[in-house]
Design an enzyme around this catalytic site. Structure first.
Site, PDB file in Angstrom:
ATOM      1  N   PRO A  16       0.928  -1.129   0.146  1.00  0.00           N
ATOM      2  CA  PRO A  16       0.139  -0.029  -0.027  1.00  0.00           C
ATOM      3  C   PRO A  16       0.785   1.235  -0.012  1.00  0.00           C
ATOM      4  O   PRO A  16       0.326   2.296  -0.323  1.00  0.00           O
ATOM      5  CB  PRO A  16      -0.821  -0.450   1.415  1.00  0.00           C
ATOM      6  CG  PRO A  16      -0.785  -1.596   1.500  1.00  0.00           C
ATOM      7  CD  PRO A  16       0.602  -2.255   1.207  1.00  0.00           C
ATOM      8  N   GLU A  23      -0.382 -10.051   7.247  1.00  0.00           N
ATOM      9  CA  GLU A  23      -0.451  -8.545   7.480  1.00  0.00           C
ATOM     10  C   GLU A  23       0.814  -7.691   7.175  1.00  0.00           C
ATOM     11  O   GLU A  23       1.068  -6.468   6.952  1.00  0.00           O
ATOM     12  CB  GLU A  23      -0.140  -8.454   8.995  1.00  0.00           C
ATOM     13  CG  GLU A  23      -1.293  -8.916   9.911  1.00  0.00           C
ATOM     14  CD  GLU A  23      -2.653  -8.089   9.325  1.00  0.00           C
ATOM     15  OE1 GLU A  23      -2.597  -6.838   9.474  1.00  0.00           O
ATOM     16  OE2 GLU A  23      -3.564  -8.610   9.326  1.00  0.00           O
ATOM     17  N   ARG A  36       1.545  -6.650 -22.858  1.00  0.00           N
ATOM     18  CA  ARG A  36       0.823  -6.042 -24.094  1.00  0.00           C
ATOM     19  C   ARG A  36       1.694  -5.343 -24.735  1.00  0.00           C
ATOM     20  O   ARG A  36       1.207  -4.603 -26.048  1.00  0.00           O
ATOM     21  CB  ARG A  36      -0.608  -5.674 -23.691  1.00  0.00           C
ATOM     22  CG  ARG A  36      -0.695  -4.379 -22.878  1.00  0.00           C
ATOM     23  CD  ARG A  36      -2.125  -4.214 -22.226  1.00  0.00           C
ATOM     24  NE  ARG A  36      -3.249  -4.161 -23.317  1.00  0.00           N
ATOM     25  CZ  ARG A  36      -3.526  -3.001 -24.142  1.00  0.00           C
ATOM     26  NH1 ARG A  36      -2.587  -2.008 -24.167  1.00  0.00           N
ATOM     27  NH2 ARG A  36      -4.205  -3.160 -25.035  1.00  0.00           N
ATOM     28  N   ASP A  92      -4.239   3.404 -26.699  1.00  0.00           N
ATOM     29  CA  ASP A  92      -4.654   3.287 -25.220  1.00  0.00           C
ATOM     30  C   ASP A  92      -4.792   4.579 -24.418  1.00  0.00           C
ATOM     31  O   ASP A  92      -4.298   5.796 -24.686  1.00  0.00           O
ATOM     32  CB  ASP A  92      -3.768   2.507 -24.539  1.00  0.00           C
ATOM     33  CG  ASP A  92      -4.036   0.864 -24.986  1.00  0.00           C
ATOM     34  OD1 ASP A  92      -5.039   0.522 -25.740  1.00  0.00           O
ATOM     35  OD2 ASP A  92      -3.113   0.168 -24.652  1.00  0.00           O
TER      36      ASP A  92
END
Length: 255
Positions: free
Chosen positions: A93, A120, A158, A173
């Site tokens: 995170p 965790e 890709r 894109d």
């Protein structure tokens, strides 16, 4: 390029690597992916890779030693020298959010070792000693890093030559510098009228300049409505012309 994935669930990657258009990159070896399970490097009958956190609290923490042994095996298999090692990436995170520029950076490199955390988190001592970069999918928490690793691998695959049916497809894109970092425009296919809604007339005109102008206008409007910060970035970079600004003004999207 080669990516080694440290994961407690290598079986999650088997269908991913064999499915969809990006499988060409994996099957051809353009993007070689090897999965490593840290349990194979743990000690004891139960092959434990996690333990309770010091200081108490809920959940478990991935232990440093099995991860270190797993990483050492990867380094040996890659025949790396201490001064020429692939970076170790942890999905976390606190990591940098994965955006197009990040994907482009990694797609232009030689690969990396991807660590998919669980529980965790990972013992901070291992992170401090071995992790070179941390990446995140966004401001939410997943059960593990596997989904983030797959997302990064798919985005990288890709971009490789010959993977997509149309060589220039990824150039159109969303977020691509070729489109000044704007969102993509709407797309339509047969039939020309569906449930009373027709395809926009410029797309049926056969006039290439009109089609491209319509697509540019729609990219501007879509970006202004949904991601105005991207429009501001394009403006600051000098990517918007007078006609672009006029389109935004007429549509009430001028920021």
């Amino acid at each position: 390029m080669r990516f080694d994935v440290i994961t407690l669930f290598p079986e999650l990657f088997e269908p991913f690597l064999a499915s969809g258009v990006t499988r060409r990159a994996y099957q051809s070896g353009q993007v070689a992916v090897h999965c490593w399970n840290p349990r194979d490097f743990a000690e004891g009958n139960y092959r434990r890779v996690d333990d309770r956190p010091f200081g108490g609290g809920p959940g478990m923490v991935m232990m440093a030693e099995p991860l270190a042994r797993c990483l050492a095996a990867i380094r040996a298999d890659r025949a790396e020298t201490p001064d020429a090692q692939a970076p170790l990436v942890l999905f976390s995170p606190i990591g940098e959010t994965i955006r197009h520029a990040v994907v482009q950076q990694w797609s232009d490199g030689a690969g990396a070792v991807l660590l998919c955390g669980r529980y965790e988190g990972v013992d901070q001592r291992f992170i401090d000693k071995h992790v070179d970069a941390q990446l995140s999918l966004g401001d939410f928490v997943l059960s593990g890093g596997e989904i983030a690793a797959m997302a990064l691998l798919d985005a990288i695959a890709r971009l490789q030559p010959g993977v997509l049916h149309d060589e220039g497809s990824h150039q159109l894109d969303s977020f691509n510098p070729a489109l000044d970092g704007l969102l993509d425009c709407p797309h339509y296919t047969r039939p020309e009228v569906w449930e009373g809604a027709p395809v926009p007339e410029p797309l049926l005109s056969g006039h290439h300049a009109r089609i491209e102008r319509w697509r540019r206008d729609e990219r501007l409007r879509t970006t202004a409505e949904h991601r105005p910060e991207l429009l501001q970035q394009a403006r600051q970079a000098g990517a918007l012309g007078k006609q672009d600004e006029q389109v935004l003004k007429q549509s009430g999207k001028l920021l």
